[in-house]
Design a protein around this motif. Structure first.
Motif, PDB file in Angstrom:
ATOM      1  N   ASP A   1       0.831  -1.204   0.000  1.00  0.00           N
ATOM      2  CA  ASP A   1       0.000   0.000   0.000  1.00  0.00           C
ATOM      3  C   ASP A   1       0.866   1.254   0.000  1.00  0.00           C
ATOM      4  O   ASP A   1       0.600   2.224  -0.717  1.00  0.00           O
ATOM      5  N   ALA A   2       1.927   1.239   0.797  1.00  0.00           N
ATOM      6  CA  ALA A   2       2.836   2.386   0.878  1.00  0.00           C
ATOM      7  C   ALA A   2       3.509   2.645  -0.465  1.00  0.00           C
ATOM      8  O   ALA A   2       3.608   3.797  -0.914  1.00  0.00           O
ATOM      9  N   LEU A   3       3.984   1.586  -1.112  1.00  0.00           N
ATOM     10  CA  LEU A   3       4.653   1.752  -2.400  1.00  0.00           C
ATOM     11  C   LEU A   3       3.699   2.270  -3.468  1.00  0.00           C
ATOM     12  O   LEU A   3       4.058   3.147  -4.272  1.00  0.00           O
ATOM     13  N   PHE A   4       2.477   1.753  -3.478  1.00  0.00           N
ATOM     14  CA  PHE A   4       1.502   2.239  -4.452  1.00  0.00           C
ATOM     15  C   PHE A   4       1.199   3.722  -4.225  1.00  0.00           C
ATOM     16  O   PHE A   4       1.057   4.493  -5.171  1.00  0.00           O
ATOM     17  N   TYR A   5       1.093   4.113  -2.969  1.00  0.00           N
ATOM     18  CA  TYR A   5       0.858   5.524  -2.650  1.00  0.00           C
ATOM     19  C   TYR A   5       2.000   6.391  -3.164  1.00  0.00           C
ATOM     20  O   TYR A   5       1.771   7.428  -3.801  1.00  0.00           O
ATOM     21  N   LEU A   6       3.226   5.962  -2.900  1.00  0.00           N
ATOM     22  CA  LEU A   6       4.383   6.756  -3.307  1.00  0.00           C
ATOM     23  C   LEU A   6       4.534   6.796  -4.824  1.00  0.00           C
ATOM     24  O   LEU A   6       4.955   7.818  -5.387  1.00  0.00           O
ATOM     25  N   GLU A   7       4.182   5.701  -5.490  1.00  0.00           N
ATOM     26  CA  GLU A   7       4.176   5.731  -6.957  1.00  0.00           C
ATOM     27  C   GLU A   7       3.196   6.781  -7.460  1.00  0.00           C
ATOM     28  O   GLU A   7       3.481   7.515  -8.406  1.00  0.00           O
ATOM     29  N   GLY A   8       2.042   6.857  -6.810  1.00  0.00           N
ATOM     30  CA  GLY A   8       1.052   7.862  -7.178  1.00  0.00           C
ATOM     31  C   GLY A   8       1.535   9.280  -6.956  1.00  0.00           C
ATOM     32  O   GLY A   8       1.058  10.216  -7.610  1.00  0.00           O
TER      33      GLY A   8
END
Length: 407
Positions: free
Chosen positions: A235-242
Protein backbone atom coordinates in the motif's frame (compact mmCIF):
# COMPACT_ATOMS: atom_id res chain seq x y z
CA UNK A 1 17.55 -3.52 22.68
CA UNK A 2 17.35 -5.97 19.80
CA UNK A 3 13.79 -7.01 18.88
CA UNK A 4 12.93 -10.69 19.30
CA UNK A 5 12.83 -12.70 16.11
CA UNK A 6 9.41 -12.68 14.49
CA UNK A 7 7.98 -13.81 11.19
CA UNK A 8 6.48 -10.37 10.64
CA UNK A 9 8.60 -7.39 9.80
CA UNK A 10 10.50 -5.55 12.47
CA UNK A 11 12.47 -2.35 12.50
CA UNK A 12 16.17 -2.76 11.94
CA UNK A 13 17.25 -1.12 15.21
CA UNK A 14 19.29 -2.05 18.24
CA UNK A 15 20.48 -0.47 21.47
CA UNK A 16 19.74 3.19 22.13
CA UNK A 17 21.56 5.75 24.23
CA UNK A 18 19.44 8.58 25.54
CA UNK A 19 22.24 11.06 26.06
CA UNK A 20 25.22 12.34 24.11
CA UNK A 21 27.99 14.90 24.68
CA UNK A 22 27.17 17.82 22.38
CA UNK A 23 29.20 17.94 21.81
CA UNK A 24 49.76 42.22 4.78
CA UNK A 25 52.30 40.52 2.49
CA UNK A 26 54.94 41.85 0.08
CA UNK A 27 54.63 41.10 -3.67
CA UNK A 28 55.86 37.68 -4.69
CA UNK A 29 56.63 36.16 -8.07
CA UNK A 30 57.21 32.62 -6.81
CA UNK A 31 56.39 29.77 -9.21
CA UNK A 32 52.66 28.96 -8.71
CA UNK A 33 51.44 25.39 -8.22
CA UNK A 34 50.24 23.47 -11.25
CA UNK A 35 46.49 23.64 -11.86
CA UNK A 36 44.23 21.25 -13.70
CA UNK A 37 41.99 22.37 -16.55
CA UNK A 38 38.91 22.67 -14.34
CA UNK A 39 40.67 25.16 -12.07
CA UNK A 40 41.75 27.63 -14.76
CA UNK A 41 39.64 30.43 -16.20
CA UNK A 42 40.34 30.08 -19.92
CA UNK A 43 43.30 32.13 -21.19
CA UNK A 44 43.12 34.88 -18.58
CA UNK A 45 45.56 36.15 -15.97
CA UNK A 46 45.34 38.77 -13.25
CA UNK A 47 47.90 41.60 -13.28
CA UNK A 48 48.51 44.19 -10.54
CA UNK A 49 50.29 47.27 -12.00
CA UNK A 50 52.80 49.21 -9.94
CA UNK A 51 51.25 52.36 -8.46
CA UNK A 52 52.49 55.37 -10.41
CA UNK A 53 53.67 53.37 -13.41
CA UNK A 54 53.11 55.08 -16.76
CA UNK A 55 49.91 53.75 -18.37
CA UNK A 56 51.30 53.78 -21.89
CA UNK A 57 54.32 51.79 -20.74
CA UNK A 58 52.01 49.34 -18.97
CA UNK A 59 49.99 48.90 -22.16
CA UNK A 60 53.16 48.35 -24.20
CA UNK A 61 54.48 45.78 -21.71
CA UNK A 62 51.22 43.83 -21.79
CA UNK A 63 51.14 44.03 -25.59
CA UNK A 64 54.68 42.61 -25.75
CA UNK A 65 53.42 39.69 -23.63
CA UNK A 66 50.57 39.17 -26.13
CA UNK A 67 48.08 40.28 -23.47
CA UNK A 68 44.89 42.31 -23.88
CA UNK A 69 43.15 44.02 -20.97
CA UNK A 70 39.51 42.86 -20.97
CA UNK A 71 38.51 44.27 -17.60
CA UNK A 72 39.86 46.84 -15.15
CA UNK A 73 38.97 46.65 -11.44
CA UNK A 74 39.89 49.29 -8.85
CA UNK A 75 39.00 50.25 -5.30
CA UNK A 76 40.67 53.65 -5.56
CA UNK A 77 43.91 52.35 -4.07
CA UNK A 78 44.67 49.23 -6.04
CA UNK A 79 44.09 48.41 -9.68
CA UNK A 80 43.78 44.92 -11.13
CA UNK A 81 43.63 44.04 -14.81
CA UNK A 82 42.02 40.90 -16.19
CA UNK A 83 44.30 40.17 -19.15
CA UNK A 84 43.48 37.75 -21.95
CA UNK A 85 46.37 35.93 -23.60
CA UNK A 86 46.48 33.47 -26.52
CA UNK A 87 45.66 29.80 -25.88
CA UNK A 88 48.54 27.85 -24.34
CA UNK A 89 50.50 31.10 -23.75
CA UNK A 90 49.55 31.69 -20.12
CA UNK A 91 52.85 30.63 -18.60
CA UNK A 92 54.90 32.51 -21.20
CA UNK A 93 52.96 35.73 -20.59
CA UNK A 94 53.18 35.37 -16.83
CA UNK A 95 56.92 34.82 -17.02
CA UNK A 96 57.43 37.98 -19.08
CA UNK A 97 55.24 40.13 -16.84
CA UNK A 98 56.75 38.79 -13.61
CA UNK A 99 60.23 39.97 -14.70
CA UNK A 100 58.99 43.54 -15.26
CA UNK A 101 59.04 44.80 -11.68
CA UNK A 102 59.18 48.42 -12.87
CA UNK A 103 55.58 48.25 -14.10
CA UNK A 104 53.96 45.35 -12.21
CA UNK A 105 53.64 44.29 -8.58
CA UNK A 106 52.08 40.90 -9.20
CA UNK A 107 50.73 38.46 -11.76
CA UNK A 108 48.81 35.21 -11.29
CA UNK A 109 46.56 32.78 -13.06
CA UNK A 110 42.86 33.51 -12.93
CA UNK A 111 41.77 30.46 -10.92
CA UNK A 112 38.25 29.09 -10.69
CA UNK A 113 37.15 28.47 -7.09
CA UNK A 114 34.44 26.20 -5.81
CA UNK A 115 32.33 27.00 -2.79
CA UNK A 116 33.73 25.37 0.30
CA UNK A 117 31.28 24.22 2.92
CA UNK A 118 32.61 24.07 6.44
CA UNK A 119 29.98 22.03 8.22
CA UNK A 120 29.16 23.68 11.55
CA UNK A 121 26.57 21.27 12.96
CA UNK A 122 27.74 20.25 16.46
CA UNK A 123 27.18 16.51 15.95
CA UNK A 124 29.03 16.38 12.62
CA UNK A 125 32.45 15.44 14.08
CA UNK A 126 30.79 12.34 15.57
CA UNK A 127 28.95 11.42 12.36
CA UNK A 128 31.77 9.26 11.03
CA UNK A 129 29.43 7.73 8.46
CA UNK A 130 29.22 11.01 6.56
CA UNK A 131 32.98 11.18 6.41
CA UNK A 132 33.19 7.57 5.21
CA UNK A 133 30.82 8.52 2.37
CA UNK A 134 32.82 11.65 1.42
CA UNK A 135 29.73 13.80 1.92
CA UNK A 136 31.48 17.15 2.41
CA UNK A 137 33.10 16.90 -1.03
CA UNK A 138 29.72 16.19 -2.58
CA UNK A 139 28.11 19.16 -0.83
CA UNK A 140 30.87 21.38 -2.21
CA UNK A 141 29.64 20.30 -5.65
CA UNK A 142 26.05 21.25 -4.73
CA UNK A 143 24.85 17.66 -4.45
CA UNK A 144 22.50 18.19 -1.52
CA UNK A 145 19.16 16.58 -2.42
CA UNK A 146 17.47 19.79 -3.57
CA UNK A 147 14.38 19.04 -5.66
CA UNK A 148 14.25 15.36 -4.68
CA UNK A 149 11.41 13.77 -2.74
CA UNK A 150 12.20 10.65 -0.71
CA UNK A 151 9.48 8.35 0.51
CA UNK A 152 10.23 7.11 4.03
CA UNK A 153 8.23 3.95 4.77
CA UNK A 154 8.48 3.67 8.53
CA UNK A 155 6.71 4.64 11.75
CA UNK A 156 5.87 8.17 10.59
CA UNK A 157 8.01 11.30 10.60
CA UNK A 158 7.73 14.32 12.86
CA UNK A 159 9.02 17.64 11.56
CA UNK A 160 11.65 18.33 14.19
CA UNK A 161 13.99 21.33 14.19
CA UNK A 162 16.38 19.66 11.75
CA UNK A 163 13.62 18.88 9.21
CA UNK A 164 11.72 22.17 9.28
CA UNK A 165 9.75 22.84 6.10
CA UNK A 166 10.70 19.56 4.45
CA UNK A 167 8.21 16.98 5.75
CA UNK A 168 5.03 16.35 3.76
CA UNK A 169 1.79 15.18 5.38
CA UNK A 170 2.20 11.80 3.70
CA UNK A 171 -0.01 8.82 4.43
CA UNK A 172 -0.88 6.35 7.20
CA UNK A 173 -1.69 2.92 5.75
CA UNK A 174 -3.48 1.86 8.94
CA UNK A 175 -5.82 4.83 9.42
CA UNK A 176 -5.88 6.29 5.93
CA UNK A 177 -4.83 9.61 7.43
CA UNK A 178 -1.58 11.58 7.39
CA UNK A 179 1.88 10.11 7.94
CA UNK A 180 3.58 13.13 9.49
CA UNK A 181 3.21 12.01 13.09
CA UNK A 182 4.84 9.19 15.01
CA UNK A 183 2.67 7.79 17.81
CA UNK A 184 5.32 5.25 18.84
CA UNK A 185 6.13 5.18 22.55
CA UNK A 186 9.80 5.71 23.27
CA UNK A 187 12.18 5.77 20.29
CA UNK A 188 10.45 7.30 17.26
CA UNK A 189 12.22 5.39 14.55
CA UNK A 190 10.95 7.13 11.42
CA UNK A 191 12.08 10.57 12.50
CA UNK A 192 15.55 9.36 13.46
CA UNK A 193 15.87 7.57 10.10
CA UNK A 194 14.81 10.77 8.33
CA UNK A 195 17.33 12.97 10.12
CA UNK A 196 20.07 10.50 9.15
CA UNK A 197 18.90 10.92 5.57
CA UNK A 198 18.02 14.61 5.34
CA UNK A 199 18.93 16.69 8.42
CA UNK A 200 19.35 20.37 7.63
CA UNK A 201 23.07 21.06 7.38
CA UNK A 202 25.13 24.08 8.36
CA UNK A 203 22.45 25.45 10.67
CA UNK A 204 24.54 25.10 13.85
CA UNK A 205 22.01 22.56 15.11
CA UNK A 206 22.21 18.82 15.79
CA UNK A 207 23.71 16.85 12.91
CA UNK A 208 24.31 16.99 9.17
CA UNK A 209 23.20 14.86 6.22
CA UNK A 210 24.00 14.37 2.55
CA UNK A 211 20.49 15.01 1.18
CA UNK A 212 19.95 17.97 3.48
CA UNK A 213 17.59 19.78 1.11
CA UNK A 214 15.50 16.77 0.11
CA UNK A 215 11.77 16.61 0.83
CA UNK A 216 10.47 13.76 2.98
CA UNK A 217 7.15 12.08 2.19
CA UNK A 218 6.42 9.86 5.21
CA UNK A 219 4.29 6.74 5.02
CA UNK A 220 3.40 5.35 8.44
CA UNK A 221 2.99 1.58 8.22
CA UNK A 222 3.08 0.94 12.01
CA UNK A 223 0.75 3.49 13.62
CA UNK A 224 2.34 2.93 17.02
CA UNK A 225 2.57 -0.87 16.78
CA UNK A 226 5.80 -2.84 16.82
CA UNK A 227 5.12 -4.74 13.60
CA UNK A 228 3.81 -4.03 10.12
CA UNK A 229 2.61 -6.32 7.33
CA UNK A 230 3.16 -7.01 3.64
CA UNK A 231 -0.13 -5.38 2.74
CA UNK A 232 0.97 -2.11 4.34
CA UNK A 233 4.30 -2.19 2.52
CA UNK A 234 2.57 -2.68 -0.84
CA UNK A 235 0.00 0.00 0.00
CA UNK A 236 2.84 2.39 0.88
CA UNK A 237 4.65 1.75 -2.40
CA UNK A 238 1.50 2.24 -4.45
CA UNK A 239 0.86 5.52 -2.65
CA UNK A 240 4.38 6.76 -3.31
CA UNK A 241 4.18 5.73 -6.96
CA UNK A 242 1.05 7.86 -7.18
CA UNK A 243 3.08 10.76 -5.78
CA UNK A 244 5.73 10.20 -8.50
CA UNK A 245 8.40 9.53 -5.90
CA UNK A 246 11.61 8.01 -7.33
CA UNK A 247 13.42 7.19 -4.09
CA UNK A 248 12.23 5.15 -1.12
CA UNK A 249 13.94 4.26 2.13
CA UNK A 250 12.53 1.22 3.90
CA UNK A 251 14.34 0.48 7.18
CA UNK A 252 12.18 -2.58 7.79
CA UNK A 253 12.95 -6.26 7.40
CA UNK A 254 12.60 -9.77 8.79
CA UNK A 255 15.26 -12.24 9.81
CA UNK A 256 16.78 -14.69 7.33
CA UNK A 257 15.30 -16.51 5.42
CA UNK A 258 12.18 -14.30 5.32
CA UNK A 259 13.91 -11.08 4.21
CA UNK A 260 12.40 -8.90 1.50
CA UNK A 261 15.25 -9.95 -0.80
CA UNK A 262 13.92 -13.52 -0.83
CA UNK A 263 11.73 -13.29 -3.90
CA UNK A 264 10.41 -16.84 -3.59
CA UNK A 265 9.10 -16.07 -0.09
CA UNK A 266 7.60 -12.73 -1.14
CA UNK A 267 6.36 -13.12 -4.73
CA UNK A 268 3.53 -10.58 -4.46
CA UNK A 269 5.50 -7.94 -2.54
CA UNK A 270 8.41 -8.41 -4.92
CA UNK A 271 6.19 -7.59 -7.88
CA UNK A 272 5.57 -4.21 -6.23
CA UNK A 273 9.34 -3.75 -5.94
CA UNK A 274 9.80 -4.61 -9.62
CA UNK A 275 7.03 -2.24 -10.65
CA UNK A 276 8.55 0.61 -8.63
CA UNK A 277 11.89 0.12 -10.36
CA UNK A 278 10.29 -0.13 -13.79
CA UNK A 279 8.62 3.23 -13.14
CA UNK A 280 12.09 4.73 -12.69
CA UNK A 281 12.56 4.41 -8.93
CA UNK A 282 14.99 2.89 -6.43
CA UNK A 283 14.12 1.25 -3.10
CA UNK A 284 16.79 1.23 -0.39
CA UNK A 285 16.30 -1.43 2.27
CA UNK A 286 18.10 -2.25 5.51
CA UNK A 287 19.61 -5.74 5.40
CA UNK A 288 18.40 -6.68 8.90
CA UNK A 289 19.95 -7.24 12.29
CA UNK A 290 20.10 -10.99 12.86
CA UNK A 291 23.81 -11.36 12.03
CA UNK A 292 23.01 -14.19 9.61
CA UNK A 293 23.81 -14.71 5.93
CA UNK A 294 21.09 -14.10 3.38
CA UNK A 295 21.56 -16.20 0.24
CA UNK A 296 18.93 -14.40 -1.82
CA UNK A 297 20.14 -13.00 -5.14
CA UNK A 298 21.09 -9.37 -5.67
CA UNK A 299 18.61 -7.51 -7.87
CA UNK A 300 18.21 -3.89 -8.89
CA UNK A 301 14.69 -3.98 -7.51
CA UNK A 302 15.87 -3.78 -3.89
CA UNK A 303 19.06 -1.97 -2.88
CA UNK A 304 20.04 -3.81 0.29
CA UNK A 305 22.45 -2.16 2.74
CA UNK A 306 24.59 -3.74 5.48
CA UNK A 307 26.09 -1.95 8.49
CA UNK A 308 29.70 -1.12 9.31
CA UNK A 309 31.36 0.60 12.25
CA UNK A 310 33.77 3.53 12.45
CA UNK A 311 36.66 1.20 11.52
CA UNK A 312 34.82 0.08 8.36
CA UNK A 313 34.28 -3.43 9.71
CA UNK A 314 30.99 -5.25 9.37
CA UNK A 315 29.01 -5.07 12.61
CA UNK A 316 28.28 -8.28 14.43
CA UNK A 317 24.53 -7.70 14.19
CA UNK A 318 24.33 -6.88 10.47
CA UNK A 319 22.73 -9.36 8.12
CA UNK A 320 25.10 -10.01 5.25
CA UNK A 321 25.11 -12.08 2.06
CA UNK A 322 24.53 -12.01 -1.67
CA UNK A 323 21.67 -9.43 -1.86
CA UNK A 324 23.92 -6.59 -0.68
CA UNK A 325 24.55 -3.58 -2.87
CA UNK A 326 26.35 -1.29 -0.44
CA UNK A 327 27.36 -0.85 3.17
CA UNK A 328 27.21 2.24 5.40
CA UNK A 329 27.60 3.25 9.02
CA UNK A 330 25.25 1.52 11.43
CA UNK A 331 27.04 1.46 14.79
CA UNK A 332 26.80 4.30 17.32
CA UNK A 333 24.78 6.45 14.95
CA UNK A 334 24.04 9.88 16.40
CA UNK A 335 21.23 12.12 15.22
CA UNK A 336 18.20 14.12 16.39
CA UNK A 337 14.82 12.80 17.46
CA UNK A 338 11.17 13.75 17.17
CA UNK A 339 11.44 15.59 20.50
CA UNK A 340 14.51 17.60 19.44
CA UNK A 341 16.90 15.65 21.58
CA UNK A 342 19.96 13.62 20.63
CA UNK A 343 20.17 9.83 20.72
CA UNK A 344 22.63 7.13 19.70
CA UNK A 345 21.37 4.01 17.95
CA UNK A 346 22.71 0.88 16.25
CA UNK A 347 21.23 -0.93 13.30
CA UNK A 348 21.02 -1.39 9.57
CA UNK A 349 17.98 0.88 9.87
CA UNK A 350 20.40 3.80 9.73
CA UNK A 351 22.82 2.38 7.17
CA UNK A 352 19.98 2.35 4.66
CA UNK A 353 19.02 6.06 4.83
CA UNK A 354 22.72 6.97 4.73
CA UNK A 355 23.07 5.12 1.43
CA UNK A 356 19.72 6.41 0.17
CA UNK A 357 20.83 9.98 0.89
CA UNK A 358 23.75 9.52 -1.51
CA UNK A 359 21.36 8.49 -4.31
CA UNK A 360 19.16 11.52 -3.55
CA UNK A 361 22.15 13.83 -3.66
CA UNK A 362 23.43 12.38 -6.94
CA UNK A 363 19.98 12.75 -8.50
CA UNK A 364 19.68 16.35 -7.31
CA UNK A 365 23.00 17.19 -8.98
CA UNK A 366 22.10 15.27 -12.17
CA UNK A 367 18.28 15.16 -12.42
CA UNK A 368 18.34 13.76 -15.94
CA UNK A 369 19.89 10.45 -14.86
CA UNK A 370 17.85 7.26 -14.92
CA UNK A 371 17.58 5.04 -11.86
CA UNK A 372 20.00 2.60 -13.48
CA UNK A 373 22.52 5.38 -14.13
CA UNK A 374 22.34 6.59 -10.51
CA UNK A 375 22.89 3.06 -9.30
CA UNK A 376 25.80 2.52 -11.70
CA UNK A 377 27.45 5.75 -10.54
CA UNK A 378 27.22 4.58 -6.95
CA UNK A 379 28.64 1.17 -7.86
CA UNK A 380 31.52 2.53 -9.95
CA UNK A 381 32.64 5.06 -7.34
CA UNK A 382 32.08 3.08 -4.14
CA UNK A 383 34.99 2.75 -1.73
CA UNK A 384 36.15 -0.74 -0.83
CA UNK A 385 36.63 -1.18 2.95
CA UNK A 386 39.67 -3.04 4.33
CA UNK A 387 39.39 -6.81 3.92
CA UNK A 388 36.72 -6.24 1.31
CA UNK A 389 34.28 -9.06 0.57
CA UNK A 390 31.11 -8.64 -1.47
CA UNK A 391 29.03 -10.71 0.95
CA UNK A 392 29.79 -8.24 3.75
CA UNK A 393 29.95 -4.94 1.89
CA UNK A 394 28.25 -5.32 -1.50
CA UNK A 395 30.13 -2.98 -3.86
CA UNK A 396 31.44 -0.95 -0.92
CA UNK A 397 30.74 2.37 0.80
CA UNK A 398 28.91 4.98 -1.35
CA UNK A 399 31.20 7.93 -2.14
CA UNK A 400 29.25 11.11 -2.86
CA UNK A 401 32.23 13.28 -3.76
CA UNK A 402 33.54 10.74 -6.26
CA UNK A 403 30.11 10.05 -7.74
CA UNK A 404 29.20 13.66 -8.52
CA UNK A 405 32.78 14.62 -9.34
CA UNK A 406 32.96 11.96 -12.03
CA UNK A 407 29.76 12.93 -13.85
Amino acid sequence: MRPKKQSVFTWGRLALGLSLLMSAASPSFAQPPALNAQQKAANTILVMPHKGADQDEINDALKNADGTIIKTMSNGRLTCYVVQVPPNEVQKAMSAISKDKKHFDGVQQNVLRKRNISINDPLYPQQYGLQQMNVAAGLNLKADGKGISVGVIDSGVVENNDLVGRVDTGYNTITGGAGNSDPTNGFQHGTFVSTCLAATTNNNLFGAAAANRAYIIPVNVFNGAEFTSDQDIIDALFYLEGRHVKLVNMSINSDVPNTFANQSANPVTFQAFIDFYNQGGLIFNSAGNDGQTDNSPRTQYLIVISAINANEKITNFSTRGTPLWFTAAGKNIVSSTATNTVEIADGTSFSSPYACSIAASIWSRNPGLTNAQVLNLMVNTATKPPNYAAKRFGFGIPNLGAAVGSH
